[in-house]
Design a protein around this motif. Structure first.
Motif, PDB file in Angstrom:
ATOM      1  N   TYR A 179       0.606  -1.340   0.098  1.00  7.84           N
ATOM      2  CA  TYR A 179      -0.114   0.079  -0.032  1.00  7.84           C
ATOM      3  C   TYR A 179       0.953   1.209   0.002  1.00  7.84           C
ATOM      4  N   LEU A 180       0.297   2.281  -0.516  1.00 10.77           N
ATOM      5  CA  LEU A 180       1.141   3.609  -0.338  1.00 10.77           C
ATOM      6  C   LEU A 180       1.351   4.232   1.056  1.00 10.77           C
ATOM      7  N   GLY A 181       2.336   4.020   1.378  1.00 16.43           N
ATOM      8  CA  GLY A 181       2.754   4.592   2.730  1.00 16.43           C
ATOM      9  C   GLY A 181       3.033   5.790   2.929  1.00 16.43           C
ATOM     10  N   PRO A 182       3.733   6.340   4.183  1.00 21.06           N
ATOM     11  CA  PRO A 182       3.711   5.300   5.456  1.00 21.06           C
ATOM     12  C   PRO A 182       2.455   5.088   6.175  1.00 21.06           C
ATOM     13  N   ASN A 199       5.143   4.512  -4.223  1.00 21.02           N
ATOM     14  CA  ASN A 199       4.415   5.065  -5.135  1.00 21.02           C
ATOM     15  C   ASN A 199       3.520   3.647  -5.928  1.00 21.02           C
ATOM     16  N   VAL A 200       2.741   4.104  -6.969  1.00 24.12           N
ATOM     17  CA  VAL A 200       1.796   3.078  -7.597  1.00 24.12           C
ATOM     18  C   VAL A 200       2.669   2.136  -8.232  1.00 24.12           C
ATOM     19  N   GLY A 201       3.743   2.431  -9.005  1.00 28.28           N
ATOM     20  CA  GLY A 201       4.798   1.651  -9.527  1.00 28.28           C
ATOM     21  C   GLY A 201       5.521   0.502  -8.922  1.00 28.28           C
ATOM     22  N   GLU A 202       5.914   1.042  -7.636  1.00 34.11           N
ATOM     23  CA  GLU A 202       6.496   0.110  -6.738  1.00 34.11           C
ATOM     24  C   GLU A 202       5.476  -0.868  -6.275  1.00 34.11           C
ATOM     25  N   ALA A 203       4.195  -0.218  -6.026  1.00 38.89           N
ATOM     26  CA  ALA A 203       3.150  -1.340  -5.578  1.00 38.89           C
ATOM     27  C   ALA A 203       2.765  -2.416  -6.506  1.00 38.89           C
ATOM     28  N   LEU A 204       2.608  -2.221  -7.641  1.00 43.54           N
ATOM     29  CA  LEU A 204       2.487  -2.982  -8.660  1.00 43.54           C
ATOM     30  C   LEU A 204       3.612  -4.019  -9.203  1.00 43.54           C
ATOM     31  N   ASP A 205       4.661  -3.284  -8.866  1.00 45.62           N
ATOM     32  CA  ASP A 205       6.147  -4.135  -9.133  1.00 45.62           C
ATOM     33  C   ASP A 205       6.220  -5.283  -7.972  1.00 45.62           C
ATOM     34  N   ASP A 206       5.650  -4.985  -6.879  1.00 45.86           N
ATOM     35  CA  ASP A 206       5.628  -5.689  -5.810  1.00 45.86           C
ATOM     36  C   ASP A 206       4.656  -7.117  -6.196  1.00 45.86           C
ATOM     37  N   VAL A 207       3.470  -6.750  -6.797  1.00 49.22           N
ATOM     38  CA  VAL A 207       2.537  -7.769  -7.227  1.00 49.22           C
ATOM     39  C   VAL A 207       3.098  -8.752  -8.351  1.00 49.22           C
ATOM     40  N   ALA A 267      -1.948  -5.612  -4.237  1.00 56.74           N
ATOM     41  CA  ALA A 267      -1.610  -4.131  -3.862  1.00 56.74           C
ATOM     42  C   ALA A 267      -2.834  -3.241  -3.769  1.00 56.74           C
ATOM     43  N   MET A 268      -3.019  -2.363  -2.751  1.00 54.82           N
ATOM     44  CA  MET A 268      -4.313  -1.474  -2.888  1.00 54.82           C
ATOM     45  C   MET A 268      -3.669  -0.215  -3.318  1.00 54.82           C
ATOM     46  N   ILE A 269      -4.413   0.519  -4.356  1.00 54.41           N
ATOM     47  CA  ILE A 269      -4.004   1.792  -5.254  1.00 54.41           C
ATOM     48  C   ILE A 269      -5.208   2.409  -5.438  1.00 54.41           C
ATOM     49  N   ALA A 270      -5.005   3.761  -5.256  1.00 53.89           N
ATOM     50  CA  ALA A 270      -6.227   4.772  -5.532  1.00 53.89           C
ATOM     51  C   ALA A 270      -6.145   4.943  -7.239  1.00 53.89           C
ATOM     52  N   ILE A 271      -7.701   4.735  -7.679  1.00 58.25           N
ATOM     53  CA  ILE A 271      -7.886   4.896  -9.040  1.00 58.25           C
ATOM     54  C   ILE A 271      -8.761   5.994  -9.492  1.00 58.25           C
ATOM     55  N   GLU A 272      -9.344   6.372  -8.533  1.00 57.47           N
ATOM     56  CA  GLU A 272     -10.438   7.701  -8.875  1.00 57.47           C
ATOM     57  C   GLU A 272     -10.869   8.471  -7.506  1.00 57.47           C
ATOM     58  N   ASN A 273     -11.060   9.832  -7.902  1.00 60.06           N
ATOM     59  CA  ASN A 273     -11.368  10.774  -6.787  1.00 60.06           C
ATOM     60  C   ASN A 273     -12.595  11.268  -7.302  1.00 60.06           C
ATOM     61  N   SER A 274     -13.699  11.400  -6.260  1.00 59.08           N
ATOM     62  CA  SER A 274     -14.766  12.116  -6.823  1.00 59.08           C
ATOM     63  C   SER A 274     -14.806  13.613  -7.185  1.00 59.08           C
ATOM     64  N   ILE A 275     -13.637  13.954  -6.605  1.00 60.26           N
ATOM     65  CA  ILE A 275     -13.428  15.689  -7.169  1.00 60.26           C
ATOM     66  C   ILE A 275     -12.406  15.784  -8.283  1.00 60.26           C
ATOM     67  N   GLU A 276     -11.239  14.968  -8.451  1.00 63.51           N
ATOM     68  CA  GLU A 276     -10.125  15.194  -9.230  1.00 63.51           C
ATOM     69  C   GLU A 276     -10.529  14.285 -10.428  1.00 63.51           C
ATOM     70  N   THR A 297      -2.153   5.496 -11.915  1.00 62.84           N
ATOM     71  CA  THR A 297      -2.670   4.513 -11.617  1.00 62.84           C
ATOM     72  C   THR A 297      -3.136   3.708 -13.140  1.00 62.84           C
ATOM     73  N   GLN A 298      -3.814   4.636 -13.698  1.00 62.03           N
ATOM     74  CA  GLN A 298      -4.499   4.041 -15.291  1.00 62.03           C
ATOM     75  C   GLN A 298      -3.480   3.834 -16.153  1.00 62.03           C
ATOM     76  N   ASP A 299      -2.209   4.511 -16.241  1.00 53.02           N
ATOM     77  CA  ASP A 299      -1.218   4.473 -17.172  1.00 53.02           C
ATOM     78  C   ASP A 299      -0.632   3.068 -16.829  1.00 53.02           C
ATOM     79  N   ALA A 300      -0.391   3.014 -15.460  1.00 55.06           N
ATOM     80  CA  ALA A 300       0.701   1.696 -15.083  1.00 55.06           C
ATOM     81  C   ALA A 300      -0.422   0.385 -15.397  1.00 55.06           C
ATOM     82  N   LEU A 301      -1.642   0.616 -15.166  1.00 57.43           N
ATOM     83  CA  LEU A 301      -2.525  -0.671 -15.430  1.00 57.43           C
ATOM     84  C   LEU A 301      -2.458  -0.824 -17.006  1.00 57.43           C
ATOM     85  N   ALA A 302      -2.475  -0.024 -17.705  1.00 55.47           N
ATOM     86  CA  ALA A 302      -2.477  -0.033 -19.184  1.00 55.47           C
ATOM     87  C   ALA A 302      -1.325  -0.656 -19.680  1.00 55.47           C
TER      88      ALA A 302
END
Length: 310
Positions: free
Chosen positions: A7-10, A35-43, A51-60, A66-71
């Protein structure tokens, strides 16, 4: 196989709060990453089972990193989604008063979500970007470049900070959507309250291409809850689309829509089918029920084999 979750820490981040919602992660080792890249590399490497990663925010909106890494990273699957209500506090080193604050540490997204409050109460403040919400606060102990930081409320459970103000988010209803990502393999079964995520590229930059992509879903009665474009990066006008569709890949209407997208798109990344965080049952009109698709295939098969019509 590792039972560790990344997960994105600490400790104290919203991502950690999302991971705390996962029953399977309780009592297992948690690995804090930067960061997201390190989290996905762990997987991918097997250091973590998920790995738990943020993918969407109701404001932003969507989280582009995240989207680019998953692609670009193959054989990953979203196995669940989790929602965290986003609130912020303004913290400082012990003994600091609000009137002493001249410069604020804040992650750029957090800063955008608290800008109105900061401009109102600290009209002459300066801003120093931080790599995460927790890092913004911890930087106060590492140097004296800033006087205060925008941070998650749970930060005070882990560190000794002075809380100068609470509830400073400009939108009290802000929510961040997180996804739990694992290696490709078996996916969660259908629940009736599911979501299917894909990333698809358009075949060419021309009038009507996006409409043709969307028609693959609309003609099967599949509602889309997210549609966001991301540049592919190899040329201007070349985009991929991040799509969340209501339903599970084993639903006939969703499966038929994905077959249509597969025939249309030069590249499609299947990210997974998984239960919705809000557990809301997917609504659709009866003509798109599973049995209707099955009956249509049986009818066509009968025509091909010469079976007499009933």
């Amino acid at each position: 196989m590792s039972e560790t979750y990344s997960y994105l820490g600490p400790s104290g981040t919203f991502t950690e709060a999302a991971l705390a919602q996962v029953p399977e992660a309780a009592g297992k080792p948690w690995r804090s990453v930067n960061n997201v890249g390190e989290a996905l590399d762990d997987v991918v490497s097997g250091r973590s089972v998920a790995a738990m990663i943020a993918i969407e925010n109701s404001i932003e909106g969507g989280v582009s990193a995240t989207q680019d890494a998953l692609a670009s990273i193959p054989n990953l699957r979203i196995v669940g989604e989790y929602l965290v209500h986003v609130q912020f506090v303004l913290v400082a080193r012990p003994g600091t008063r609000l009137e002493d604050v001249r410069v604020v540490n804040a992650h750029p997204v957090a800063y955008a979500q608290t800008r109105t409050w900061l401009d109102t109460h600290l009209p002459t403040h300066g801003h120093i970007p931080a790599t995460s919400n927790v890092a913004a606060a911890l930087n106060l102990f590492e140097n004296d470049l800033a006087d205060a930081a925008v941070a998650p409320p749970q930060i005070v459970q882990h560190h000794d900070f002075e809380v100068l103000a609470s509830g400073i988010a400009d939108n009290a209803h802000a929510v961040t959507r997180f996804v739990l990502v694992s290696r490709g393999g078996a996916m969660p079964g259908p629940t009736g309250a599911d979501k299917t995520s894909i990333i698809a590229e358009l075949p060419e930059d021309r009038s009507g291409a996006l409409l043709e992509l969307l028609e693959q879903f609309s003609t099967r009665g599949v509602n889309l809850s997210l549609l966001q474009s991301r540049p592919i990066g190899d040329a201007l006008g070349r985009y991929r689309f991040v799509i969340d569709a209501d339903g599970h890949i084993t639903d006939e209407r969703v499966a038929d829509a994905l077959l249509g997208v597969r025939r249309f798109s030069p590249k499609i990344v299947f990210l997974g089918s998984y239960p919705r965080a809000d557990k809301a049952q997917v609504q659709y009109v009866p003509r798109y029920d599973n049995e209707v698709f099955i009956e249509a295939r049986d009818w066509l098969r009968g025509l091909i084999t010469g079976e007499p019509e009933a």
